[in-house]
Write a protein that holds these residues in place. Structure first.
Motif, PDB file in Angstrom:
ATOM      1  N   TYR A 191       4.198  -4.776  21.996  1.00 46.08           N
ATOM      2  CA  TYR A 191       3.255  -5.872  22.260  1.00 46.08           C
ATOM      3  C   TYR A 191       1.893  -5.566  21.649  1.00 46.08           C
ATOM      4  O   TYR A 191       1.484  -4.407  21.603  1.00 46.08           O
ATOM      5  CB  TYR A 191       3.010  -6.055  23.759  1.00 46.08           C
ATOM      6  N   ILE A 192       1.209  -6.626  21.245  1.00 50.01           N
ATOM      7  CA  ILE A 192      -0.227  -6.517  20.933  1.00 50.01           C
ATOM      8  C   ILE A 192      -0.932  -7.596  21.745  1.00 50.01           C
ATOM      9  O   ILE A 192      -0.562  -8.780  21.679  1.00 50.01           O
ATOM     10  CB  ILE A 192      -0.514  -6.701  19.425  1.00 50.01           C
TER      11      ILE A 192
ATOM     12  N   THR B  88      -3.129 -16.018  20.071  1.00 44.79           N
ATOM     13  CA  THR B  88      -1.840 -15.605  19.497  1.00 44.79           C
ATOM     14  C   THR B  88      -1.502 -16.363  18.207  1.00 44.79           C
ATOM     15  O   THR B  88      -0.598 -15.970  17.471  1.00 44.79           O
ATOM     16  CB  THR B  88      -0.690 -15.823  20.513  1.00 44.79           C
ATOM     17  N   LYS B  89      -2.234 -17.440  17.946  1.00 51.37           N
ATOM     18  CA  LYS B  89      -1.911 -18.281  16.769  1.00 51.37           C
ATOM     19  C   LYS B  89      -2.701 -17.885  15.513  1.00 51.37           C
ATOM     20  O   LYS B  89      -2.392 -18.287  14.415  1.00 51.37           O
ATOM     21  CB  LYS B  89      -2.227 -19.759  17.078  1.00 51.37           C
ATOM     22  N   LYS B  90      -3.771 -17.115  15.740  1.00 49.04           N
ATOM     23  CA  LYS B  90      -4.686 -16.781  14.635  1.00 49.04           C
ATOM     24  C   LYS B  90      -3.983 -15.970  13.535  1.00 49.04           C
ATOM     25  O   LYS B  90      -3.135 -15.127  13.826  1.00 49.04           O
ATOM     26  CB  LYS B  90      -5.843 -15.953  15.219  1.00 49.04           C
ATOM     27  N   THR B  91      -4.344 -16.242  12.258  1.00 47.14           N
ATOM     28  CA  THR B  91      -3.812 -15.430  11.159  1.00 47.14           C
ATOM     29  C   THR B  91      -4.411 -14.034  11.265  1.00 47.14           C
ATOM     30  O   THR B  91      -5.623 -13.882  11.473  1.00 47.14           O
ATOM     31  CB  THR B  91      -4.220 -16.047   9.797  1.00 47.14           C
TER      32      THR B  91
ATOM     33  N   LYS C  39       5.341  -8.385  19.645  1.00 46.48           N
ATOM     34  CA  LYS C  39       5.105  -9.704  20.236  1.00 46.48           C
ATOM     35  C   LYS C  39       3.603  -9.816  20.529  1.00 46.48           C
ATOM     36  O   LYS C  39       3.033  -8.951  21.204  1.00 46.48           O
ATOM     37  CB  LYS C  39       5.916  -9.848  21.528  1.00 46.48           C
ATOM     38  N   LEU C  40       2.987 -10.874  20.015  1.00 44.14           N
ATOM     39  CA  LEU C  40       1.573 -11.098  20.326  1.00 44.14           C
ATOM     40  C   LEU C  40       1.502 -11.848  21.653  1.00 44.14           C
ATOM     41  O   LEU C  40       2.193 -12.851  21.838  1.00 44.14           O
ATOM     42  CB  LEU C  40       0.892 -11.929  19.237  1.00 44.14           C
ATOM     43  N   THR C  41       0.718 -11.331  22.562  1.00 43.46           N
ATOM     44  CA  THR C  41       0.597 -11.992  23.859  1.00 43.46           C
ATOM     45  C   THR C  41      -0.861 -12.005  24.281  1.00 43.46           C
ATOM     46  O   THR C  41      -1.632 -11.119  23.902  1.00 43.46           O
ATOM     47  CB  THR C  41       1.447 -11.277  24.936  1.00 43.46           C
TER      48      THR C  41
END
Ligand code: HSE
Length: 337
Positions: free
Chosen positions: A41-42, A47-50, A59-61
Motif C-alpha cells: 500500500y501507499i 488516489t487519482k493524481k498522476t 494499492k494507492l489508498t
C-alpha cells in the motif's frame, strides 16, 4: 523467496525517493537479504493524481485504517508534520507493526510516546533518515560508538539553510531565489519556515540528544535562532574575513571543551553532567571541521570519551539521499523478520 510486505505513508519527496530506490535496486536488494520487499500500500491524499515517482504495483489508498488492518509487517511513515503522522505511527506500533520514519518533527515531538509504544509491543522503530538525510549517523551512535560517553554533538543539520547560505555566499544570489530553488530540488520542508527558523534543526538536535545523552528535550525547549535575518551583506562581511556563516545545532556537556579545541581536554567532560543546547547561525573560519560542508550537505561532529572526534558528512536532504536511509532501515527490519 519470502515476501516482506510494507506500506508507505506518503508519496512526496521522501516517499517517492524511497520508491525510486526500491524500483531501481530491487533485484540487488532481494539478493542481499534473500527476501523480496513487496510494497502493498501507499497512503496518499489523492488516489487519482498522476504520480511523479514509481508506485511499484502498490494499492494507492487514502484510508490509513485499511493499512492498519492489513497484513503489512512494516509501516514506513514519510508524511511529514506532527499529526496525523504521530498517531499513525503509534497505532501501527501498538498493532505490532514495525515502523520506519524519516519524520523528525513527529519523532522529536513525541519521542517518549513512540519509543515506549515500540518497546511495549516488542517491535522496531527505526528513524535513520530523520537526522542528516543519507548520513548513517544514528546507526553509528547506536552501533559502534555506543560504548562512549559523549561530551558533544554538533552539526550542520539542515540542508536547505546550508544550501541557501552557500549559494548566497558563492553566487551572491538573493535569499528568496535560493529558497525557491531549494524547494524545487526537494530539500525544503512543506513550510520552509521550519528550515529557515531553525525548527527543523532543533527537531534533529532533540533526536541526537536523546541518543547521545539519553536525555529527551522537546524541540520547543531548545533555544534557537534561524537564518531569515541574515543578509547578503552579513555573508559578504564574513567572507571578507575568510569566514562562512553556518547554522549549527549543538548539544554539549556544560564543562566540556569545544570540539575545535584540544581533544585532550575532553577528559574534563567526564566530570560534567549538565547539558547545554542550542541552534544558531555561527561564523566559522577554515580551521573549523564544518567549514567546507556546503550546499545541501550536512556534517555531524561527535566527541566520545574513547573515540574522541568523529565527523560524518553527506547529503542531508533530497529524495534519494533521504530515501537511502529509509530503505536501509526497511532492510534492517526485513532481514531480521
Ligand atoms: N528540510 C530538511 C533539510 C530535509 O533541508 O534538511 C531533510 O531533513
Amino acid at each position: 523467496m519470502e515476501n516482506i510486505k510494507i506500506a508507505i505513508l506518503g508519496h512526496g519527496n521522501v516517499g517517492g525517493g524511497t520508491c525510486e530506490i526500491l524500483s531501481q535496486n530491487m533485484q540487488l536488494i532481494s539478493e542481499r537479504i534473500d527476501k523480496k520487499i513487496l510494497v502493498s500500500y501507499i497512503l496518499v491524499s489523492d488516489t487519482k493524481k498522476t504520480r511523479k515517482w514509481p508506485t511499484l504495483g502498490a494499492k494507492l489508498t487514502d484510508n490509513f485504517e485499511e493499512i492498519l488492518n492489513s497484513d503489512v509487517q512494516i509501516v514506513v511513515e514519510v508524511l511529514g508534520g506532527i499529526e496525523p503522522a504521530s498517531s499513525y505511527m503509534e497505532d501501527a506500533l501498538k498493532t505490532g507493526k514495525h515502523v520506519v520514519t524519516a519524520n523528525k518533527a513527529a519523532l522529536a515531538a513525541n519521542y517518549p510516546i513512540l519509543t515506549k509504544a515500540a518497546k511495549d509491543s516488542g517491535v522496531s522503530l527505526l528513524f535513520e533518515a530523520s537526522v542528516g538525510g543519507g548520513i548513517p549517523a544514528l546507526s553509528a551512535i547506536l552501533g559502534n560508538l555506543r560504548g562512549n560517553r559523549f561530551s558533544e554533538v554538533s552539526g550542520i543539520l539542515n540542508g536547505t539553510t546550508n544550501y541557501i547560505l552557500t549559494k548566497m555566499g558563492s553566487e551572491a544570489l538573493a535569499y528568496d531565489d535560493v529558497l525557491k530553488s531549494a524547494q524545487e530540488l526537494g530539500f525544503a520542508e512543506a513550510d520552509p519556515t521550519a528550515d529557515v527558523e531553525g525548527i527543523d534543526a532543533a527537531n534533529k538536535l532533540s533526536i541526537l540528544m536523546a541518543l547521545c545523552f539519553d536525555k529527551y528535550v522537546h524541540p520547543d525547549d531548545i533555544p534557537r535562532k534561524g537564518i531569515s535575518h541574515i543578509t547578503l551583506d552579513d555573508i559578504k562581511s564574513a567572507k571578507s574575513q575568510g569566514k562562512k556563516i553556518k547554522l549549527l545545532g549543538t548539544a554539549r556537556l556544560k564543562d566540556a571543551i569545544h570540539l575545535s579545541q584540544n581533544a585532550e581536554n575532553a577528559k574534563l567532560a567526564d566530570k560534567a553532567s549538565e547539558i547545554e543546547y542550542f541552534v544558531e547561525p555561527v561564523s566559522i573560519d577554515d580551521s573549523h571541521p564544518l567549514f567546507n560542508v556546503d550546499n545541501e550537505y550536512n556534517g555531524i561532529l561527535i566527541r566520545g570519551n574513547a573515540v574522541e572526534d568523529v565527523m560524518m558528512y553527506g547529503k542531508g536532504a533530497g529524495p534519494l539521499p533521504t530515501g537511502s536511509a529509509v530503505v536501509g532501515d526497511i532492510l534492517k527490519i526485513a532481514e531480521n523478520l
